[in-house]
Design an enzyme around this catalytic site. Structure first.
Site, PDB file in Angstrom:
ATOM      1  N   GLU A 111       0.844  -1.196   0.000  1.00  0.00           N
ATOM      2  CA  GLU A 111       0.000   0.000   0.000  1.00  0.00           C
ATOM      3  C   GLU A 111       0.882   1.250   0.000  1.00  0.00           C
ATOM      4  O   GLU A 111       1.819   1.357   0.796  1.00  0.00           O
ATOM      5  CB  GLU A 111      -0.905   0.029   1.230  1.00  0.00           C
ATOM      6  CG  GLU A 111      -2.007  -1.020   1.217  1.00  0.00           C
ATOM      7  CD  GLU A 111      -3.260  -0.556   0.489  1.00  0.00           C
ATOM      8  OE1 GLU A 111      -3.226   0.551  -0.098  1.00  0.00           O
ATOM      9  OE2 GLU A 111      -4.252  -1.300   0.508  1.00  0.00           O
ATOM     10  N   HIS A 165      -3.816  -3.415  -8.283  1.00  0.00           N
ATOM     11  CA  HIS A 165      -5.081  -3.884  -7.719  1.00  0.00           C
ATOM     12  C   HIS A 165      -6.161  -3.889  -8.805  1.00  0.00           C
ATOM     13  O   HIS A 165      -7.011  -4.792  -8.858  1.00  0.00           O
ATOM     14  CB  HIS A 165      -5.480  -2.977  -6.555  1.00  0.00           C
ATOM     15  CG  HIS A 165      -6.504  -3.566  -5.650  1.00  0.00           C
ATOM     16  ND1 HIS A 165      -7.087  -2.865  -4.617  1.00  0.00           N
ATOM     17  CD2 HIS A 165      -7.089  -4.792  -5.612  1.00  0.00           C
ATOM     18  CE1 HIS A 165      -7.952  -3.632  -3.985  1.00  0.00           C
ATOM     19  NE2 HIS A 165      -7.976  -4.811  -4.574  1.00  0.00           N
ATOM     20  N   ASP A 175      -6.825   1.457  -8.326  1.00  0.00           N
ATOM     21  CA  ASP A 175      -5.476   1.698  -7.804  1.00  0.00           C
ATOM     22  C   ASP A 175      -4.470   0.693  -8.369  1.00  0.00           C
ATOM     23  O   ASP A 175      -4.835  -0.434  -8.687  1.00  0.00           O
ATOM     24  CB  ASP A 175      -5.484   1.669  -6.272  1.00  0.00           C
ATOM     25  CG  ASP A 175      -6.084   0.409  -5.667  1.00  0.00           C
ATOM     26  OD1 ASP A 175      -7.166  -0.009  -6.091  1.00  0.00           O
ATOM     27  OD2 ASP A 175      -5.463  -0.165  -4.756  1.00  0.00           O
TER      28      ASP A 175
END
Length: 277
Positions: A111, A165, A175
Site C-alpha cells: 500500500e 489492484h 489503484d
C-alpha cells in the site's frame, strides 16, 4: 479402611500409566522430496490507500483490511512491514488473474499513501482520465522499486505477476491509478512487465487490427492473464478490463475503449511474455 484401599488402587494405576511412555516418532524431511509444490507467494499487488498517512495507518491497523507493506508520504524514509510475508494479509478482496482467484492467498500487498483521485473527480460519469489522478512522490517510487525488486528476487516472482489492484479486480478498483510509473519500475529497477517498443510498432497496423473480432481480442486479454467474459460485445464488464489494462500499460489513453494502440501493446506483451511462466 475402604478409603485407604481406593487410594492405593489409584496410586498403582497412576504409577502404571506413567511408566508407559509414548513413543516419539522421528520426522524425516530429507529422504523424500516431492516435486508437486509451489511457493505461497506468487504475486505482488500494488495499491494506493486513497487517504493521508494518519487515515491510511488507522485503516490498515484495523480488523477490516491490511497489507504486508506500507509506504507513507512525506519525509519518512522507512518502509513499514505490517504483516509477515508468510502470513495472509487482507488487501486483494475478490480477485483473479492468470486463472487464480482469491489472491490474498498467494500474494504480497503493498500500500502506498496517495489520495488517488481528488474528490472533484470521483463522481466522473465515465472512466477517470490520466490527469484526474494524483502524482506519486519520488521517494515513494524509490521505495517501491527497491522493495518489489527484493521481493521478486526472494520469491522468484515473474514479471507478469507484479500487478495493480485494478488488474485483479477491474470492476471494483482503480489503484494504483494512471500515474503509477510502471515503465520506470521496469526500466530502472528491472521489475514488472513492459512491452518492447519495436513489437508495439510491429502491431500498429490498422488493417490487421480491423480484422480482429471482439472474441479474438478478448482472448488476447485472457491469454495475458485478465479475467474477462466471452460475449461478442464490449459490455461494461469488458470495458472495465480494458480500462484496467490501459491504466497499467497505456495510462495516457485510459478510456475504457479498445483501440489500435491498446491492441498493439497487448499483442506486444503477449509476444514477449506469453510463453514465460
Amino acid at each position: 479402611m475402604k478409603k485407604n484401599f481406593y487410594m492405593i488402587i489409584m496410586l498403582l494405576l497412576f504409577i502404571g500409566c506413567s511408566s508407559t511412555r509414548e513413543k516419539i516418532y522421528e520426522i524425516d524431511d530429507k529422504k523424500y522430496i516431492a516435486k508437486g509444490k509451489n511457493e505461497r507467494i506468487q504475486f505482488i499487488i500494488i495499491h494506493y490507500t486513497a487517504g493521508a498517512n494518519e487515515v491510511s495507518v488507522k485503516e490498515l491497523m484495523s480488523e477490516r483490511a491490511s497489507s504486508h507493506y506500507l509506504i507513507l508520504s512525506g519525509e519518512d524514509e522507512k518502509i513499514y512491514n505490517l504483516v509477515p510475508d508468510n502470513e495472509r494479509a487482507w488487501h486483494a478482496g475478490i480477485s483473479s488473474f492468470r486463472g487464480r482467484s482469491n489472491l490474498n492467498d498467494t500474494s504480497i500487498g503493498i500500500e502506498i499513501v496517495n489520495e488517488g483521485i481528488p474528490p472533484k473527480y470521483r463522481d466522473y460519469p465515465t472512466y477517470n482520465l490520466y490527469d484526474h489522478y494524483i502524482e506519486y512522490e519520488k521517494m515513494q517510487i524509490e521505495k517501491v522499486g527497491q522493495l518489489v525488486r527484493n521481493l521478486s528476487v526472494k520469491y522468484k516472482i515473474p514479471a507478469r505477476n507484479i500487478l495493480a489492484h485494478s488488474d485483479i479486480a477491474p470492476s471494483r478498483k482503480k489503484d494504483p491509478g494512471a500515474k503509477f510509473p510502471w515503465k520506470l519500475l521496469h526500466d530502472k529497477y528491472g521489475v514488472g512487465a513492459w512491452y518492447d517498443e519495436e513489437d508495439k510498432e510491429l502491431y500498429m497496423n490498422y488493417e490487421e487490427y480491423s480484422k480482429r473480432t471482439i472474441i479474438e481480442i478478448k482472448k488476447e486479454l485472457k491469454d495475458y492473464g485478465y479475467e474477462i467474459n466471452e460475449t461478442n460485445e464490449w459490455d461494461k464488464a469488458s470495458k472495465d478490463v480494458i480500462y484496467a489494462f490501459q491504466l497499467h500499460f497505456n495510462p495516457k489513453n485510459s478510456s475504457g475503449e479498445m483501440d489500435l494502440e491498446t491492441y498493439a501493446i497487448l499483442k506486444a506483451l503477449n509476444k514477449k511474455y506469453l510463453h514465460k511462466k
